[in-house]
Write an enzyme that holds these catalytic residues in place. Structure first.
Site, PDB file in Angstrom:
ATOM      1  N   ASP A  21       0.820  -1.216   0.000  1.00 23.40           N
ATOM      2  CA  ASP A  21       0.000   0.000   0.000  1.00 23.40           C
ATOM      3  C   ASP A  21       0.856   1.269   0.000  1.00 23.40           C
ATOM      4  O   ASP A  21       1.957   1.289   0.550  1.00 23.40           O
ATOM      5  CB  ASP A  21      -0.913  -0.016   1.241  1.00 23.40           C
ATOM      6  CG  ASP A  21      -2.049   0.977   1.127  1.00 23.40           C
ATOM      7  OD1 ASP A  21      -2.367   1.398  -0.011  1.00 23.40           O
ATOM      8  OD2 ASP A  21      -2.633   1.324   2.170  1.00 23.40           O
ATOM      9  N   ASN A  23       1.242   3.463  -2.980  1.00 24.21           N
ATOM     10  CA  ASN A  23       1.758   3.911  -4.283  1.00 24.21           C
ATOM     11  C   ASN A  23       1.260   5.304  -4.651  1.00 24.21           C
ATOM     12  O   ASN A  23       2.016   6.143  -5.143  1.00 24.21           O
ATOM     13  CB  ASN A  23       1.310   2.952  -5.393  1.00 24.21           C
ATOM     14  CG  ASN A  23       1.931   1.584  -5.263  1.00 24.21           C
ATOM     15  OD1 ASN A  23       2.844   1.390  -4.460  1.00 24.21           O
ATOM     16  ND2 ASN A  23       1.452   0.633  -6.037  1.00 24.21           N
ATOM     17  N   TRP A  26       2.848   8.019  -2.583  1.00 27.71           N
ATOM     18  CA  TRP A  26       4.252   8.149  -2.986  1.00 27.71           C
ATOM     19  C   TRP A  26       4.360   9.089  -4.198  1.00 27.71           C
ATOM     20  O   TRP A  26       5.201   9.989  -4.240  1.00 27.71           O
ATOM     21  CB  TRP A  26       4.815   6.771  -3.324  1.00 27.71           C
ATOM     22  CG  TRP A  26       6.297   6.735  -3.559  1.00 27.71           C
ATOM     23  CD1 TRP A  26       7.272   6.469  -2.643  1.00 27.71           C
ATOM     24  CD2 TRP A  26       6.966   6.973  -4.812  1.00 27.71           C
ATOM     25  NE1 TRP A  26       8.509   6.524  -3.236  1.00 27.71           N
ATOM     26  CE2 TRP A  26       8.352   6.838  -4.570  1.00 27.71           C
ATOM     27  CE3 TRP A  26       6.534   7.279  -6.109  1.00 27.71           C
ATOM     28  CZ2 TRP A  26       9.308   6.989  -5.573  1.00 27.71           C
ATOM     29  CZ3 TRP A  26       7.494   7.444  -7.103  1.00 27.71           C
ATOM     30  CH2 TRP A  26       8.858   7.295  -6.826  1.00 27.71           C
ATOM     31  N   THR A  67     -11.121  -6.642  -4.473  1.00 30.76           N
ATOM     32  CA  THR A  67     -12.462  -6.541  -5.061  1.00 30.76           C
ATOM     33  C   THR A  67     -12.934  -5.083  -4.987  1.00 30.76           C
ATOM     34  O   THR A  67     -13.598  -4.596  -5.889  1.00 30.76           O
ATOM     35  CB  THR A  67     -13.474  -7.466  -4.332  1.00 30.76           C
ATOM     36  OG1 THR A  67     -13.308  -7.312  -2.924  1.00 30.76           O
ATOM     37  CG2 THR A  67     -13.268  -8.910  -4.702  1.00 30.76           C
ATOM     38  N   ASN A  69     -11.036  -2.448  -5.142  1.00 29.75           N
ATOM     39  CA  ASN A  69     -10.270  -1.580  -6.046  1.00 29.75           C
ATOM     40  C   ASN A  69     -10.950  -1.395  -7.407  1.00 29.75           C
ATOM     41  O   ASN A  69     -10.626  -0.461  -8.144  1.00 29.75           O
ATOM     42  CB  ASN A  69      -8.835  -2.105  -6.251  1.00 29.75           C
ATOM     43  CG  ASN A  69      -7.940  -1.936  -5.040  1.00 29.75           C
ATOM     44  OD1 ASN A  69      -7.030  -2.737  -4.808  1.00 29.75           O
ATOM     45  ND2 ASN A  69      -8.174  -0.899  -4.245  1.00 29.75           N
ATOM     46  N   ARG A  72     -12.299   2.113  -8.159  1.00 27.97           N
ATOM     47  CA  ARG A  72     -11.450   3.279  -8.444  1.00 27.97           C
ATOM     48  C   ARG A  72     -11.796   3.839  -9.831  1.00 27.97           C
ATOM     49  O   ARG A  72     -12.439   3.155 -10.636  1.00 27.97           O
ATOM     50  CB  ARG A  72      -9.969   2.877  -8.377  1.00 27.97           C
ATOM     51  CG  ARG A  72      -9.555   2.552  -6.958  1.00 27.97           C
ATOM     52  CD  ARG A  72      -8.056   2.412  -6.838  1.00 27.97           C
ATOM     53  NE  ARG A  72      -7.693   2.141  -5.443  1.00 27.97           N
ATOM     54  CZ  ARG A  72      -6.474   2.165  -4.963  1.00 27.97           C
ATOM     55  NH1 ARG A  72      -5.459   2.461  -5.759  1.00 27.97           N
ATOM     56  NH2 ARG A  72      -6.240   1.908  -3.693  1.00 27.97           N
ATOM     57  N   ARG A 195      -4.920  -1.395   8.915  1.00 26.11           N
ATOM     58  CA  ARG A 195      -6.138  -2.185   8.689  1.00 26.11           C
ATOM     59  C   ARG A 195      -5.838  -3.315   7.716  1.00 26.11           C
ATOM     60  O   ARG A 195      -4.811  -3.349   7.058  1.00 26.11           O
ATOM     61  CB  ARG A 195      -7.285  -1.293   8.194  1.00 26.11           C
ATOM     62  CG  ARG A 195      -7.006  -0.565   6.910  1.00 26.11           C
ATOM     63  CD  ARG A 195      -8.221   0.219   6.398  1.00 26.11           C
ATOM     64  NE  ARG A 195      -7.815   1.160   5.374  1.00 26.11           N
ATOM     65  CZ  ARG A 195      -7.507   2.445   5.595  1.00 26.11           C
ATOM     66  NH1 ARG A 195      -7.587   2.939   6.811  1.00 26.11           N
ATOM     67  NH2 ARG A 195      -7.109   3.230   4.603  1.00 26.11           N
ATOM     68  N   GLU A 208       1.430 -12.993  12.746  1.00 27.14           N
ATOM     69  CA  GLU A 208       2.068 -11.839  13.385  1.00 27.14           C
ATOM     70  C   GLU A 208       1.931 -10.664  12.418  1.00 27.14           C
ATOM     71  O   GLU A 208       2.244 -10.787  11.233  1.00 27.14           O
ATOM     72  CB  GLU A 208       3.555 -12.124  13.652  1.00 27.14           C
ATOM     73  CG  GLU A 208       3.786 -13.250  14.638  1.00 27.14           C
ATOM     74  CD  GLU A 208       3.260 -12.930  16.032  1.00 27.14           C
ATOM     75  OE1 GLU A 208       3.264 -11.746  16.427  1.00 27.14           O
ATOM     76  OE2 GLU A 208       2.827 -13.876  16.721  1.00 27.14           O
TER      77      GLU A 208
END
Ligand code: IPE
Ligand code: IPE
Ligand code: MG
Length: 246
Positions: A21, A23, A26, A67, A69, A72, A195, A208
């Site tokens: 996550d 991009n 950035w 699913t 995404n 967008r 999340r 973990e």
């Protein structure tokens, strides 16, 4: 000592999963379009794949497209699909050189035909590779995966192939897309978000969790190795006391 050599080979996570996550953020930070960040993210994908294979991880699952995404803007979805297509073509060599098998989880039928075809080709060409399995979560959603499992199990009950009293954890696991894989030991999410975003809900029951601040395009194998070192310092008790697991 080199970072990689500090990792204990007898306490490796068998299955590492990554929510790649950050991009878009950035790219925004450099005043560029989000799509530019996705393009940059491909290098980080290669770092993760090669790094994981180098140290002996058996399963690496990368969350590439959810699913959700699909909601967008079309421009971004199209760009992600064409980036996936070109990356599949480019990275086949990386997979072969590193003896890595490709698998996909998710509703692939929603992907453009070209992508489905290319995916199938890479899966076929790498099917005998044995060093590591790379699992791409594409058009993947954990809730849909669980719905599909419930439907498959219900069908067996309806056809008298399975008695309700025989339903166990294994019944569920064996009917998920990940049926041939062990549960996730280590889950990493980049970009500072804490999340799960509908990723492998059943399979991470005892994973973990590591949340890294770095945005995905800045991720490299050093980050992976450091996270695995951290993981090896955690005590996985699975409900028992510390004395019991020592
Ligand atoms: C992750 O980066 C890649 C995908 C979800 C496909 P994002 O695109 O979510 O980037 P941010 O989270 O908006 O920065
Ligand atoms: C999760 O990232 C999906 C992938 C990394 C492929 P998102 O950016 O879509 O998740 P949210 O919207 O922040 O939960
Ligand atoms: Mg995001």
């Amino acid at each position: 000592m080199e970072l990689k050599e500090q990792i204990y080979k007898d306490n490796l996570p068998k299955h590492v999963a990554i929510i790649m996550d950050g991009n878009g953020r950035w790219a925004k930070k450099q005043g560029k379009l989000r799509v530019f960040g996705h393009r940059k993210g491909v290098k980080a994908v290669r770092e993760a794949i090669e790094g994981a294979a180098e140290i002996g991880v058996e399963f690496l699952t990368l969350y590439a497209f959810s699913t959700e995404n699909w909601n967008r803007p079309k421009f971004e979805v199209d760009a992600l699909m064409s980036l996936l297509l070109s990356s599949l073509k480019d990275e086949l060599k990386t997979l072969q050189e590193n003896n890595i098998k490709l698998k996909v989880i998710g509703d692939i039928s929603k992907l453009p035909q070209k992508n489905q075809k290319e995916l199938q080709q890479v899966i076929d060409k790498t099917k005998d590779n044995s060093r590591m399995t790379l699992v791409l979560a594409l058009s993947y959603g954990s809730k849909v995966e669980i719905i599909d499992a419930v439907k498959a199990i219900s069908e067996k009950v309806k056809n008298d192939e399975l008695d309700i009293s025989e339903i166990t954890e294994d019944t569920i696991s064996n009917n998920l897309y990940t049926s041939e894989m062990p549960d996730v030991d280590l889950l990493i999410r980049t970009s500072g978000e804490t999340r799960i975003s509908n990723f492998l809900l059943w399979q991470i029951a005892y994973a973990e969790l590591f949340f890294l601040e770095k945005l995905w395009p800045d991720f490299d194998r050093t980050d992976l190795f450091n996270t695995i070192l951290d993981y090896q310092n955690r005590e996985r008790r699975f409900g028992k006391t510390s004395d019991q697991v020592k």
